[in-house]
Design a protein around this motif. Sequence first.
Motif, PDB file in Angstrom:
ATOM      1  N   HIS A  46      18.490  85.111 -24.678  1.00  0.00           N
ATOM      2  CA  HIS A  46      19.045  84.160 -25.639  1.00  0.00           C
ATOM      3  C   HIS A  46      18.588  82.734 -25.294  1.00  0.00           C
ATOM      4  N   THR A  47      18.852  81.800 -26.195  1.00  0.00           N
ATOM      5  CA  THR A  47      18.467  80.403 -25.990  1.00  0.00           C
ATOM      6  C   THR A  47      19.602  79.628 -25.353  1.00  0.00           C
ATOM      7  N   LEU A  48      19.314  79.005 -24.231  1.00  0.00           N
ATOM      8  CA  LEU A  48      20.284  78.130 -23.575  1.00  0.00           C
ATOM      9  C   LEU A  48      20.009  76.698 -24.004  1.00  0.00           C
ATOM     10  N   LEU A  49      21.021  76.045 -24.518  1.00  0.00           N
ATOM     11  CA  LEU A  49      20.905  74.667 -25.006  1.00  0.00           C
ATOM     12  C   LEU A  49      21.297  73.716 -23.883  1.00  0.00           C
ATOM     13  N   HIS A  50      20.362  72.873 -23.469  1.00  0.00           N
ATOM     14  CA  HIS A  50      20.569  71.972 -22.333  1.00  0.00           C
ATOM     15  C   HIS A  50      20.831  70.552 -22.833  1.00  0.00           C
ATOM     16  N   ALA A  51      21.850  69.912 -22.262  1.00  0.00           N
ATOM     17  CA  ALA A  51      22.127  68.492 -22.517  1.00  0.00           C
ATOM     18  C   ALA A  51      21.934  67.737 -21.209  1.00  0.00           C
ATOM     19  N   VAL A  52      21.143  66.678 -21.247  1.00  0.00           N
ATOM     20  CA  VAL A  52      20.847  65.944 -20.016  1.00  0.00           C
ATOM     21  C   VAL A  52      22.062  65.144 -19.573  1.00  0.00           C
ATOM     22  N   GLY A  53      22.136  64.874 -18.282  1.00  0.00           N
ATOM     23  CA  GLY A  53      23.128  63.946 -17.765  1.00  0.00           C
ATOM     24  C   GLY A  53      24.414  64.554 -17.259  1.00  0.00           C
ATOM     25  N   PHE A  54      24.480  65.881 -17.118  1.00  0.00           N
ATOM     26  CA  PHE A  54      25.696  66.506 -16.627  1.00  0.00           C
ATOM     27  C   PHE A  54      25.455  67.129 -15.263  1.00  0.00           C
ATOM     28  N   ALA A  55      26.399  66.907 -14.336  1.00  0.00           N
ATOM     29  CA  ALA A  55      26.239  67.449 -12.992  1.00  0.00           C
ATOM     30  C   ALA A  55      26.230  68.967 -13.013  1.00  0.00           C
ATOM     31  N   VAL A  56      27.075  69.565 -13.849  1.00  0.00           N
ATOM     32  CA  VAL A  56      27.104  71.020 -13.980  1.00  0.00           C
ATOM     33  C   VAL A  56      26.320  71.391 -15.232  1.00  0.00           C
ATOM     34  N   GLY A  57      25.044  71.700 -15.042  1.00  0.00           N
ATOM     35  CA  GLY A  57      24.200  72.193 -16.121  1.00  0.00           C
ATOM     36  C   GLY A  57      24.076  73.699 -16.015  1.00  0.00           C
ATOM     37  N   TRP A  58      23.190  74.291 -16.803  1.00  0.00           N
ATOM     38  CA  TRP A  58      23.062  75.746 -16.795  1.00  0.00           C
ATOM     39  C   TRP A  58      22.732  76.314 -15.418  1.00  0.00           C
ATOM     40  N   PRO A  59      21.766  75.770 -14.661  1.00  0.00           N
ATOM     41  CA  PRO A  59      21.490  76.347 -13.340  1.00  0.00           C
ATOM     42  C   PRO A  59      22.719  76.364 -12.440  1.00  0.00           C
ATOM     43  N   ALA A  60      23.477  75.260 -12.418  1.00  0.00           N
ATOM     44  CA  ALA A  60      24.664  75.187 -11.565  1.00  0.00           C
ATOM     45  C   ALA A  60      25.749  76.138 -12.050  1.00  0.00           C
ATOM     46  N   TRP A  61      25.923  76.249 -13.362  1.00  0.00           N
ATOM     47  CA  TRP A  61      26.953  77.159 -13.890  1.00  0.00           C
ATOM     48  C   TRP A  61      26.594  78.612 -13.587  1.00  0.00           C
ATOM     49  N   LEU A  62      25.346  78.979 -13.801  1.00  0.00           N
ATOM     50  CA  LEU A  62      24.930  80.362 -13.538  1.00  0.00           C
ATOM     51  C   LEU A  62      25.076  80.707 -12.060  1.00  0.00           C
ATOM     52  N   LEU A  97      33.109  76.950 -33.124  1.00  0.00           N
ATOM     53  CA  LEU A  97      32.588  77.288 -31.802  1.00  0.00           C
ATOM     54  C   LEU A  97      33.602  78.155 -31.072  1.00  0.00           C
ATOM     55  N   ALA A  98      33.091  79.101 -30.279  1.00  0.00           N
ATOM     56  CA  ALA A  98      33.944  79.971 -29.487  1.00  0.00           C
ATOM     57  C   ALA A  98      33.400  80.036 -28.070  1.00  0.00           C
ATOM     58  N   VAL A  99      34.281  80.301 -27.124  1.00  0.00           N
ATOM     59  CA  VAL A  99      33.851  80.471 -25.738  1.00  0.00           C
ATOM     60  C   VAL A  99      33.106  81.796 -25.624  1.00  0.00           C
ATOM     61  N   ALA A 100      31.857  81.705 -25.157  1.00  0.00           N
ATOM     62  CA  ALA A 100      31.034  82.916 -25.057  1.00  0.00           C
ATOM     63  C   ALA A 100      31.469  83.791 -23.893  1.00  0.00           C
ATOM     64  N   LEU A 101      31.777  83.184 -22.768  1.00  0.00           N
ATOM     65  CA  LEU A 101      32.216  83.898 -21.572  1.00  0.00           C
ATOM     66  C   LEU A 101      33.351  83.110 -20.933  1.00  0.00           C
ATOM     67  N   GLU A 102      34.472  83.763 -20.722  1.00  0.00           N
ATOM     68  CA  GLU A 102      35.618  83.085 -20.149  1.00  0.00           C
ATOM     69  C   GLU A 102      35.450  82.972 -18.635  1.00  0.00           C
ATOM     70  N   LEU A 103      34.455  82.170 -18.247  1.00  0.00           N
ATOM     71  CA  LEU A 103      34.144  81.937 -16.834  1.00  0.00           C
ATOM     72  C   LEU A 103      34.030  80.430 -16.619  1.00  0.00           C
ATOM     73  N   PRO A 104      35.160  79.729 -16.563  1.00  0.00           N
ATOM     74  CA  PRO A 104      35.126  78.265 -16.407  1.00  0.00           C
ATOM     75  C   PRO A 104      34.652  77.856 -15.021  1.00  0.00           C
ATOM     76  N   VAL A 105      33.868  76.792 -14.983  1.00  0.00           N
ATOM     77  CA  VAL A 105      33.382  76.233 -13.724  1.00  0.00           C
ATOM     78  C   VAL A 105      33.802  74.765 -13.674  1.00  0.00           C
ATOM     79  N   GLU A 106      34.487  74.395 -12.619  1.00  0.00           N
ATOM     80  CA  GLU A 106      34.951  73.013 -12.484  1.00  0.00           C
ATOM     81  C   GLU A 106      33.790  72.085 -12.135  1.00  0.00           C
ATOM     82  N   SER A 107      33.911  70.843 -12.590  1.00  0.00           N
ATOM     83  CA  SER A 107      32.930  69.805 -12.291  1.00  0.00           C
ATOM     84  C   SER A 107      33.646  68.623 -11.670  1.00  0.00           C
TER      85      SER A 107
END
Length: 294
Positions: A190-206, A253-263
Amino acid sequence: MSDFSMKPLPPLLWLQAFEAAARTLSFTAAGHELGVTQAAISQRIRLLEDRLGQRLFVRHPRSLSLTPAGQAWLPSLQDAFTRLAEGTREVFGEPGESPVTLRTTPVVQQNWLAPRVAAFREAHSEIALRLVSAIWPDDFGPEGADLEIRYGRGDWPGVEALSLGQAVMVPVCAPALAERFATPADLAGHTLLHAVGFAVGWPAWLEAVGAAGLESRCAALSCDNQMMTLALAARGAGIALTHRRLIEERDDLAVALELPVESDEGFWLVRPARRQPRPEAERLWGWLAQGLDD
């Protein structure tokens, strides 16, 4: 035209320092009135005296007094300030009539602030509001805004900062697409949509959810702001990573995976620490602060 009229006037901050100190005969009291330190007042007056070439104050061990030059100059300076204030009121109205300015990013305006401002306006229709957009970090600052909502760690100098709640990042997508995801592995392809400027981005969340490196098996689409990633996600163009608070008011919008990660970064309600807030701005601050748990 005299030679003096061709020279630039001393800076307004110096003139304000002299007027306040001359009226109160105290550098400390002048500093409290203008929201700066006693040392700052002393420095500004020293610079003013150097510019004018004459002393304006006599410094006694525990007090101040005006020199003859200071006594002679004070009335004309106060008269100039009075005329400037009158002219400002004629053009712009009384201070209470100017709108309360709140500056923040468009994504916060649309997804968190809008319903709260609407409710505030219903309760306080007499208070004029002005919302200003800020896109980049350099857009923020105390000048020109009564309040701000900033993103970061809340450690900015010279401001009072109130956390808008725990920063929890979750993946979101169109409701119909959310049904396809049960585990992080389901994001592959699937396509991961990246927004710049966040400490917790996709690599950190995964990595936090035990799926480090999975982004290499996904398509990527990068945007320079989170508002665009959420708009694309709502249209089924991919999965965005965002703060849970920013989607609480959205049904597209809906939460795709209920796996919250704190920032350790989050949104903060901010106002200048040294400036005395206007009553109207104080009401908005209190309203937003009271509604944090809504």
